[in-house]
Design a protein around this motif. Structure first.
Motif, PDB file in Angstrom:
ATOM      1  N   LEU A 270      38.663  14.970  78.221  1.00 38.29           N
ATOM      2  CA  LEU A 270      37.906  16.007  77.868  1.00 38.29           C
ATOM      3  C   LEU A 270      36.536  15.416  77.516  1.00 38.29           C
ATOM      4  O   LEU A 270      35.372  16.015  78.158  1.00 38.29           O
ATOM      5  CB  LEU A 270      38.143  16.867  76.862  1.00 38.29           C
ATOM      6  CG  LEU A 270      39.439  17.923  77.577  1.00 38.29           C
ATOM      7  CD1 LEU A 270      40.036  18.718  76.089  1.00 38.29           C
ATOM      8  CD2 LEU A 270      39.032  18.955  78.531  1.00 38.29           C
ATOM      9  N   TYR A 307      44.333  22.699  78.416  1.00 39.26           N
ATOM     10  CA  TYR A 307      43.236  21.608  78.663  1.00 39.26           C
ATOM     11  C   TYR A 307      42.064  22.312  79.321  1.00 39.26           C
ATOM     12  O   TYR A 307      40.938  21.959  79.070  1.00 39.26           O
ATOM     13  CB  TYR A 307      43.761  20.429  79.452  1.00 39.26           C
ATOM     14  CG  TYR A 307      44.865  19.786  78.339  1.00 39.26           C
ATOM     15  CD1 TYR A 307      45.015  19.956  77.046  1.00 39.26           C
ATOM     16  CD2 TYR A 307      45.767  19.049  79.092  1.00 39.26           C
ATOM     17  CE1 TYR A 307      46.213  19.503  76.471  1.00 39.26           C
ATOM     18  CE2 TYR A 307      46.956  18.490  78.396  1.00 39.26           C
ATOM     19  CZ  TYR A 307      46.901  18.640  76.909  1.00 39.26           C
ATOM     20  OH  TYR A 307      48.116  18.147  76.301  1.00 39.26           O
ATOM     21  N   ARG A 310      40.193  24.683  77.288  1.00 36.97           N
ATOM     22  CA  ARG A 310      39.332  24.031  76.288  1.00 36.97           C
ATOM     23  C   ARG A 310      37.960  23.423  76.998  1.00 36.97           C
ATOM     24  O   ARG A 310      36.898  23.444  76.389  1.00 36.97           O
ATOM     25  CB  ARG A 310      40.031  22.540  75.834  1.00 36.97           C
ATOM     26  CG  ARG A 310      41.047  22.905  74.546  1.00 36.97           C
ATOM     27  CD  ARG A 310      41.822  21.602  74.116  1.00 36.97           C
ATOM     28  NE  ARG A 310      40.699  20.545  73.610  1.00 36.97           N
ATOM     29  CZ  ARG A 310      41.305  19.304  73.265  1.00 36.97           C
ATOM     30  NH1 ARG A 310      42.468  19.135  73.450  1.00 36.97           N
ATOM     31  NH2 ARG A 310      40.498  18.337  72.845  1.00 36.97           N
ATOM     32  N   TRP A 311      38.223  22.844  78.132  1.00 41.30           N
ATOM     33  CA  TRP A 311      36.960  22.490  78.964  1.00 41.30           C
ATOM     34  C   TRP A 311      36.020  23.554  79.292  1.00 41.30           C
ATOM     35  O   TRP A 311      34.890  23.535  78.874  1.00 41.30           O
ATOM     36  CB  TRP A 311      37.295  21.669  80.134  1.00 41.30           C
ATOM     37  CG  TRP A 311      35.959  21.357  81.183  1.00 41.30           C
ATOM     38  CD1 TRP A 311      35.264  20.715  80.750  1.00 41.30           C
ATOM     39  CD2 TRP A 311      35.676  21.913  82.421  1.00 41.30           C
ATOM     40  NE1 TRP A 311      34.188  20.283  81.666  1.00 41.30           N
ATOM     41  CE2 TRP A 311      34.605  21.277  82.803  1.00 41.30           C
ATOM     42  CE3 TRP A 311      36.305  22.397  83.278  1.00 41.30           C
ATOM     43  CZ2 TRP A 311      33.806  21.387  84.086  1.00 41.30           C
ATOM     44  CZ3 TRP A 311      35.740  22.757  84.745  1.00 41.30           C
ATOM     45  CH2 TRP A 311      34.554  22.274  84.840  1.00 41.30           C
TER      46      TRP A 311
END
Length: 450
Positions: A270, A307, A310-311
């Motif tokens: 990330l 994920y 999150r990005w």
């Protein structure tokens, strides 16, 4: 007295109108300059590479495509970037598979179109259509698939773009002139010696392709195709200068999950995704007047949608003015601003230190209708800067006449350094013709090299 009040109020009303127009979702949201754009695509297929309607290469992916996975994926987008839109690209088999899972998946995505404004479109050949099919067959696949999608969604729906990985200039011309679709994800910037097709040599941001080659920007009206050609996903420029997996690195590393999360884990992965995003949303935004990052996260990939959330959350937090819109919307916004290839893109990156993104290097890219130019140097030594890519778009170009993986447009010097002539050289060592072209656009480069 009334005139004085009017003179005071009128400027305030004008300023208010301008601010309202520039608010996301308002009329000004159709403007290109002054905005940061994020486009996010996914691909739903049945086989890993559906080279034709009845021939596959790779693994059967039916088990990797479930309604539950689709729901988790879309929820991650909705939670990570509330109000954002995305693009769903179905392969030929995914549009026609009659199993329960695929029928439910199609119904879900149609619902997302109505709920979120997502775009539903087609991906011919699952990325590499021209490597396995004639241009005539690709045109037929596009035509028939678009009709299937229109019937599937109903109410006169028709996508404003298609996803293709790579798509030849002849097919993009057909798309624009016959199907009246003027946006195509039709190149994968810097791809070479990786996956099933090569296509290095293009511009990284949107451009109108030439009738000669899909990597070449149209030079004038005679070779102009009215189809905005978009990159597939944003890559780290320093990583992208390598050929395939040269030196143990992955040249596709950038915002994609395979080369980041899959290779380095979620935290470091990330970090690299945000580094690549910042190339465009920080310095790139200043240099170009707008910023654009694009990503394609195939539904079959074995990564937790958390994920992705999150990005998207980190992007939205760091650059709160970012607009997550469909690929077609972005392409048409660019098309409204640029009626011809009058763009002048510039990028600067210092490496992240992750993978092939060398922490001690700086790369500068210059891209316009006439050429693309890349300069590489050590961070602490300006005199070390050399040309690692010069591609002259004024020269004639030709696409392959046969079905092959080799679709690159390699210039005088190519960043991948796979030929003897690709050895980096000082700027003033280029040919007189090359120097005159560069001098016309960026005279300051020669001043700084002396």
């Amino acid at each position: 007295m009334y005139k004085k009040i009017f003179d005071i109020i009128l400027p305030l009303l004008i300023l208010s109108a301008i601010a309202w127009a520039q608010t996301p979702g308002k009329a000004g949201s159709n403007a290109l300059m002054g905005h940061r754009f994020l486009t996010f695509n996914t691909v739903i297929r049945v086989n890993q590479i559906e080279v034709s309607r009845d021939r596959n290469v790779g693994e059967d992916e039916r088990a990797l495509h479930t309604p539950e996975k689709v729901k988790a994926f879309r929820n991650a987008v909705a939670e990570g970037f509330p109000g954002g839109k995305m693009t769903w690209a179905f392969s030929w088999l995914a549009l026609n598979d009659t199993s329960k899972n695929y029928r439910e998946i199609r119904a879900l995505v149609i619902g997302y179109h109505h709920t979120y404004g997502d775009e539903i479109t087609f991906i011919p050949g699952a990325y590499f259509a021209n490597a396995y099919n004639t241009t005539e067959q690709v045109n037929k696949d596009i035509h028939d698939a678009l009709n299937i999608i229109s019937r599937m969604v109903g109410n006169g729906y028709r996508p404003t773009s298609i996803v293709a990985g790579f798509l030849s200039s002849e097919n993009q011309q057909y798309l624009a002139e016959t199907e009246n679709i003027h946006v195509c994800q039709g190149n994968i910037w810097s791809q070479f010696s990786i996956d099933n097709q090569d296509g290095d040599g293009s511009v990284a941001y949107p451009f109108y392709p030439s009738k000669e080659h899909f990597c070449k920007p149209a030079q004038d009206r005679s070779d102009f195709i009215d189809c905005v050609n978009l990159d597939g996903w944003s890559v780290d420029f320093l990583a992208g200068r390598r050929a395939g997996f040269a030196h143990g690195f992955n040249s596709r590393m950038g915002v994609g999950p395979i080369e980041t999360i899959g290779r380095y884990g979620p935290d470091t992965g990330l970090k690299e995704m945000m580094h690549t995003t910042a190339i465009h949303f920080d310095e790139g935004f200043k240099l170009n007047g707008f910023g654009w990052v694009t990503n394609c996260w195939e539904l079959s990939l074995p990564y937790n949608p958390a994920y992705l959330k999150r990005w998207l959350s980190q992007v939205r937090e760091r650059w709160p003015d970012t607009r997550l819109i469909t690929q077609g919307e972005f392409g048409l916004i660019w098309r409204k601003y640029y009626r011809r290839n009058t763009f002048n893109y510039r990028f600067v990156e210092r490496g992240s230190g992750i993978g092939g993104s060398d922490a001690d290097k700086e790369i500068r890219w210059f891209m316009n209708k006439d050429f693309r130019l890349a300069l590489l140097r050590n961070n602490d030594d300006a005199s070390s800067e050399k040309v690692i890519d010069f591609t002259d778009y004024d020269l004639p170009a030709h696409e392959p006449a046969e079905m092959t993986r080799k679709w690159s447009l390699l210039g005088d010097i190519n960043q991948k350094q796979t030929r003897a002539q690709d050895k980096p050289v000082p700027l003033d060592s280029l040919s007189k013709h090359a120097q005159s072209l560069i001098l016309r656009h960026y005279p300051y480069l020669f001043n700084s090299s002396k």
